[in-house]
Motif scaffolding. Sequence first.
Motif, PDB file in Angstrom:
ATOM      1  N   ARG A 135       0.820  -1.208   0.000  1.00 23.26           N
ATOM      2  CA  ARG A 135       0.000   0.000   0.000  1.00 23.26           C
ATOM      3  C   ARG A 135       0.856   1.260   0.000  1.00 23.26           C
ATOM      4  O   ARG A 135       0.545   2.242  -0.677  1.00 23.26           O
ATOM      5  CB  ARG A 135      -0.924  -0.012   1.216  1.00 23.26           C
ATOM      6  N   HIS A 342      -5.768  -6.583   0.744  1.00 22.18           N
ATOM      7  CA  HIS A 342      -6.161  -5.316   0.132  1.00 22.18           C
ATOM      8  C   HIS A 342      -7.668  -5.127   0.083  1.00 22.18           C
ATOM      9  O   HIS A 342      -8.144  -3.993   0.012  1.00 22.18           O
ATOM     10  CB  HIS A 342      -5.595  -5.226  -1.288  1.00 22.18           C
ATOM     11  N   HIS A 417      -6.898  -1.196  -4.245  1.00 24.76           N
ATOM     12  CA  HIS A 417      -5.953  -2.180  -3.769  1.00 24.76           C
ATOM     13  C   HIS A 417      -5.983  -3.461  -4.587  1.00 24.76           C
ATOM     14  O   HIS A 417      -5.144  -4.317  -4.386  1.00 24.76           O
ATOM     15  CB  HIS A 417      -6.223  -2.510  -2.306  1.00 24.76           C
TER      16      HIS A 417
END
Length: 422
Positions: A135, A342, A417
Amino acid sequence: MDLTPTAPVDPRSRLGGAYRATTVTFFLNGLLLSTWLIRIPSIKEATGLGTGAFGTVLITPVIVSLLSMQFAGRLLARTSSRTFVRVSVVATAVALVATSLAHTGPQLALALALFGFFDGLLFVASNVQGVAVERLTGKPCLNSFHAAWSIGNLSGALIGSAFAWFGAGTTTQFVLVALLAMWASGGLLRPLLPPAEAPVPGPEPALGAGAGSGPGAGGWRAGWNGRVLQLGLLGLCCLVAQGALEDWGAVYLREERDASTFLAMAGLVAFSVTLVAGRLVGDRLRERYDDGTLLRAFALLAAAGLGLSLVSSGYGVAVAGYALFGAGLSVLDPIVSSAAGHAAADDREETIASAVAHVATLSHTGLLLGPPAIGWLAHGVGLTRALVLPALLVLVVAAAAPAVFRALRNSAPTKGHISAER
């Protein structure tokens, strides 16, 4: 690939150190586990247990590891993945040494229970760190981290084989590996990322969402939903296939292709080498292609490789098929693990850990089910026909993965994500 950083960082310092520390974490996890596995015959001899009793004891770390994964989110809510990684590395190393000191079944079962408990926590906390690095860097990293695990696993096997070759005691080997792990935990793992200072809520509940997903939640009941099951079943199919070949691949070459013991093991080496190689390039591929598309393409490659091994009549072609199978499987499990983290409902570590843990539990159950399932099938239909099952399972992944990942993207349109179509 659209992975949005959650905070400004200096890539030359904090993130670089975190990336290296996370790589070391995965390496140590593979090293510690392989160190135990390669010396199982020596431990069995030292305890004097019969085959049945010893087999029962070996189930202990597996069950405890799967259970500990389910409570990882709740435990991380009280501390951080960085703390748990460092503590778990030391505790797993201590438990590893304890297994070599056991002289009875109960002593070994207790040591293995501790080993499995902290190994499960280490796996979840490592993947949480991996997702955090992804991330913040804005780039996929999980394939490279899983490659480090495979390299650690191979290193443990080579070290154990060398110690056994020279007649060195199991305790000596385990102590040296444990000291290495403890030293790394004290220094090399220090740059691991701390928990986020504030949660970043997602637009809609996804993985890890639902009742009890707030702070401190993360017990075994929290976060089970359709998306978790879908990703978990994809992971289960992948790891059933991997476990089946790792346990039965050499047997197949030996019995069905009349290979020598050495050449049968060489087939597994080819599989392992391409597995690691695929993971080393997997993150670069994820930057260019959609995750669902990659899963489909690599699953088809794996199915084709195993199919080639099963229909060929020669040893060389069968080994080439093993190599293709390893390359095809290489990116599947890392992508599924990355997707679990994610697609969590928010950026709290406990929520990510809950999603990762649930998917990992289903996936690793497949790793356990694969070998016995092939054995049962082989008893009835023969080993060659039994090994068709792993090929069919990766075909299921190829068919289902694009739809699963498309649904994940649609459920979290603003988080970015999950890799998007280009």
